[in-house]
Scaffold this active site. Sequence first.
Site, PDB file in Angstrom:
ATOM      1  N   TYR A  54      78.872  83.864  57.575  1.00  0.00           N
ATOM      2  CA  TYR A  54      79.149  84.063  56.154  1.00  0.00           C
ATOM      3  C   TYR A  54      80.649  84.253  55.948  1.00  0.00           C
ATOM      4  O   TYR A  54      81.242  85.246  56.404  1.00  0.00           O
ATOM      5  CB  TYR A  54      78.404  85.280  55.602  1.00  0.00           C
ATOM      6  CG  TYR A  54      76.896  85.147  55.578  1.00  0.00           C
ATOM      7  CD1 TYR A  54      76.266  83.927  55.781  1.00  0.00           C
ATOM      8  CD2 TYR A  54      76.090  86.252  55.358  1.00  0.00           C
ATOM      9  CE1 TYR A  54      74.885  83.806  55.761  1.00  0.00           C
ATOM     10  CE2 TYR A  54      74.708  86.146  55.321  1.00  0.00           C
ATOM     11  CZ  TYR A  54      74.110  84.919  55.525  1.00  0.00           C
ATOM     12  OH  TYR A  54      72.738  84.816  55.504  1.00  0.00           O
ATOM     13  N   LEU A 209      64.986  84.824  44.166  1.00  0.00           N
ATOM     14  CA  LEU A 209      65.114  84.394  42.771  1.00  0.00           C
ATOM     15  C   LEU A 209      65.539  82.933  42.681  1.00  0.00           C
ATOM     16  O   LEU A 209      65.945  82.463  41.620  1.00  0.00           O
ATOM     17  CB  LEU A 209      66.109  85.296  42.030  1.00  0.00           C
ATOM     18  CG  LEU A 209      65.787  86.801  42.056  1.00  0.00           C
ATOM     19  CD1 LEU A 209      66.845  87.591  41.315  1.00  0.00           C
ATOM     20  CD2 LEU A 209      64.402  87.077  41.469  1.00  0.00           C
ATOM     21  N   THR A 285      76.018  90.419  42.442  1.00  0.00           N
ATOM     22  CA  THR A 285      77.481  90.435  42.526  1.00  0.00           C
ATOM     23  C   THR A 285      78.101  91.490  41.622  1.00  0.00           C
ATOM     24  O   THR A 285      79.316  91.506  41.423  1.00  0.00           O
ATOM     25  CB  THR A 285      78.054  89.048  42.167  1.00  0.00           C
ATOM     26  OG1 THR A 285      77.546  88.655  40.876  1.00  0.00           O
ATOM     27  CG2 THR A 285      77.653  88.009  43.205  1.00  0.00           C
TER      28      THR A 285
END
Length: 333
Positions: A54, A209, A285
């Site tokens: 990441y 989601l 976020t």
Amino acid sequence: MEYLNLGTSGLKISKLVYGSWRTTVGENAEKRSIECHNKALELGINFFDTANVYNAGQAEEVVGKFMAEHKRSEIVVATKCRGNMGGSPTESGLSKKHIIEACEASLNRLQADHIDLYQAHSEDESVPLRETLSAFNQLIRQGKILHWGVSNWSGTTMAEAKDICHQEGWEFLISNQPKYNMFFTHPVETNVQPFCKKNNIGMIVYSPLNQGILTDKYRENIIPENSRAFSDNPKLKDDISQEYNQYALKELYLLADKLQRPLSHIALQWLFSKDAVAAPIIGATSPEQLTENVNALEKDLDENTLKEIDKILAIRKSIIMEEDAKRLRKENE
């Protein structure tokens, strides 16, 4: 916040996981990400998921800085290896060399002396499975990892791994991290989930989601300018506009409005109703998004609501099958 044992282990994890896949990228990313990690902990989330690939290791560094501000004993950290971390052939994959060296590098970035859950990010058919399993168990014996798990492994490969671990007296995996949500059920439900249920392996599901599709963000097929679909993901924009997704979203929004709940709550609660699901990974976020997602835990969906959802999803699948049949007929004309 509710807590449960992950798989067959005694590792107590929160019912939601905070992930750092996309939360350490962008302007003021590190500051914003640490704020979100702190908010997650404040809300009772104790399980934090990351991976060495990441943002080329930056995500692990951010998680390490967050962990340094808190008691290590109150945090469960999971990371992964498998992806390419350099230009050499030995800097990726699930060889013993790469797993051992990748673990050392992750420990350094996390500023930690052990990893609670170390995961194989995907399968690697180029390496003997026995070699991969021996590396994870060597790390367990050395105390560098406490448990091991996998991501995106099939039920077939997990079954083979179980046989090898039984033969060698090695510890078996406790978790699998597949993509799973209302709009993405195959092959999880046909291959992965049955094995996990039978063997008490906890599924830590990512993209619960569906990259934001299963939220209130895209009502009326409108793509907001601050959304991921608008800015950097044309495929996501195309997925939202597909007839089968538009049908399902319209019906799910009607259901959400009837229940007076955000669609994201319904999508998360639908996952909680599924066999072997331990905890979904949320990638909020902002602290506000985190709070909203945690609020999804307040009320379960009743049986009638789950049946309504299953009916909507069944019709969505029938529309997909019909479109596929039309495409095949056209190709064969």
